[in-house]
Design a protein around this motif. Structure first.
Motif, mmCIF file in Angstrom:
data_model
loop_
_atom_site.group_PDB
_atom_site.id
_atom_site.type_symbol
_atom_site.label_atom_id
_atom_site.label_comp_id
_atom_site.label_asym_id
_atom_site.label_seq_id
_atom_site.Cartn_x
_atom_site.Cartn_y
_atom_site.Cartn_z
ATOM 1 N N LEU A 4 0.848 -1.197 0.000
ATOM 2 C CA LEU A 4 0.000 0.000 0.000
ATOM 3 C C LEU A 4 0.878 1.239 0.000
ATOM 4 O O LEU A 4 1.802 1.346 0.810
ATOM 5 N N VAL A 5 0.573 2.174 -0.888
ATOM 6 C CA VAL A 5 1.337 3.411 -0.978
ATOM 7 C C VAL A 5 0.376 4.592 -0.956
ATOM 8 O O VAL A 5 -0.436 4.748 -1.875
ATOM 9 N N GLY A 35 -9.306 0.636 4.886
ATOM 10 C CA GLY A 35 -9.572 1.619 5.929
ATOM 11 C C GLY A 35 -8.515 2.701 5.972
ATOM 12 O O GLY A 35 -7.417 2.550 5.410
ATOM 13 N N TRP A 36 -8.877 3.797 6.599
ATOM 14 C CA TRP A 36 -7.938 4.886 6.883
ATOM 15 C C TRP A 36 -7.882 5.101 8.385
ATOM 16 O O TRP A 36 -8.921 5.118 9.065
ATOM 17 N N ALA A 97 -4.977 1.060 5.221
ATOM 18 C CA ALA A 97 -4.873 -0.320 5.674
ATOM 19 C C ALA A 97 -5.791 -1.215 4.852
ATOM 20 O O ALA A 97 -6.812 -0.757 4.334
ATOM 21 N N ALA A 98 -5.411 -2.503 4.779
ATOM 22 C CA ALA A 98 -6.195 -3.466 3.999
ATOM 23 C C ALA A 98 -6.269 -4.796 4.728
ATOM 24 O O ALA A 98 -5.339 -5.192 5.432
ATOM 25 N N ASP A 113 -7.722 -5.434 13.123
ATOM 26 C CA ASP A 113 -8.361 -6.239 12.088
ATOM 27 C C ASP A 113 -7.587 -6.231 10.777
ATOM 28 O O ASP A 113 -7.837 -7.049 9.905
ATOM 29 N N TYR A 114 -6.678 -5.289 10.641
ATOM 30 C CA TYR A 114 -5.976 -5.109 9.370
ATOM 31 C C TYR A 114 -4.589 -5.748 9.387
ATOM 32 O O TYR A 114 -3.825 -5.590 10.344
ATOM 33 N N ASP A 115 -4.291 -6.434 8.297
ATOM 34 C CA ASP A 115 -2.994 -7.108 8.166
ATOM 35 C C ASP A 115 -1.964 -6.285 7.398
ATOM 36 O O ASP A 115 -0.759 -6.522 7.552
ATOM 37 N N TYR A 116 -2.419 -5.363 6.580
ATOM 38 C CA TYR A 116 -1.495 -4.647 5.702
ATOM 39 C C TYR A 116 -1.655 -3.146 5.906
ATOM 40 O O TYR A 116 -2.778 -2.639 5.989
#
Length: 127
Positions: A4-5, A35-36, A97-98, A113-116
């Motif tokens: 993610l960039v 998400g942000w 985030a993803a 909840d986010y891994d990335y």
């Protein structure tokens, strides 16, 4: 792996607008809820906005409701955060985030909840 960039941060006066972008690569974008989050100096990372992988469901923190809008463009593998009526208290590093979502309507509001995660982009709002 998902990379993610983020981009689009900067310095803006109170009342102004910015649009943040987050480009995802490495996996099928439409399989991921996005998400942000933001983190101000000396404070914990906090939830801002989230969107389901279908794009049909969104949720935002009370502090930004009516001012910030999250959206996605699956053709561009990009999630956006349109920020209007910015306030000095919005000053923070903003992170994208993803997380892979089984259900198309799932929205995640917890950082756990986010891994990335992206590297973050600085938003500074002057008074």
């Amino acid at each position: 792996q998902v990379q993610l960039v983020e981009s689009g941060g900067g310095l803006v006066q109170a009342g102004g607008s910015l649009r943040l972008s987050c480009v995802a690569s490495g996996r099928t974008f439409s399989n991921y809820a996005m998400g942000w989050f933001r983190q101000a100096p000396g404070k914990e990372r906090e939830f801002v906005s989230a969107i389901s992988r279908s794009g049909g469901r969104t949720y935002s923190a009370d502090s930004v409701k009516g001012r910030f809008t999250i959206s996605t463009d699956n053709a561009k593998n990009t999630v956006y955060l349109q920020m209007n009526s910015l306030k000095p208290e919005d000053t923070a590093v903003y992170y994208c985030a993803a997380d892979r979502a089984y259900y198309s309507t799932t929205v995640y509001t917890s950082a756990g909840d986010y891994d990335y995660w992206g590297q973050g982009t600085q938003v500074t709002v002057s008074s």
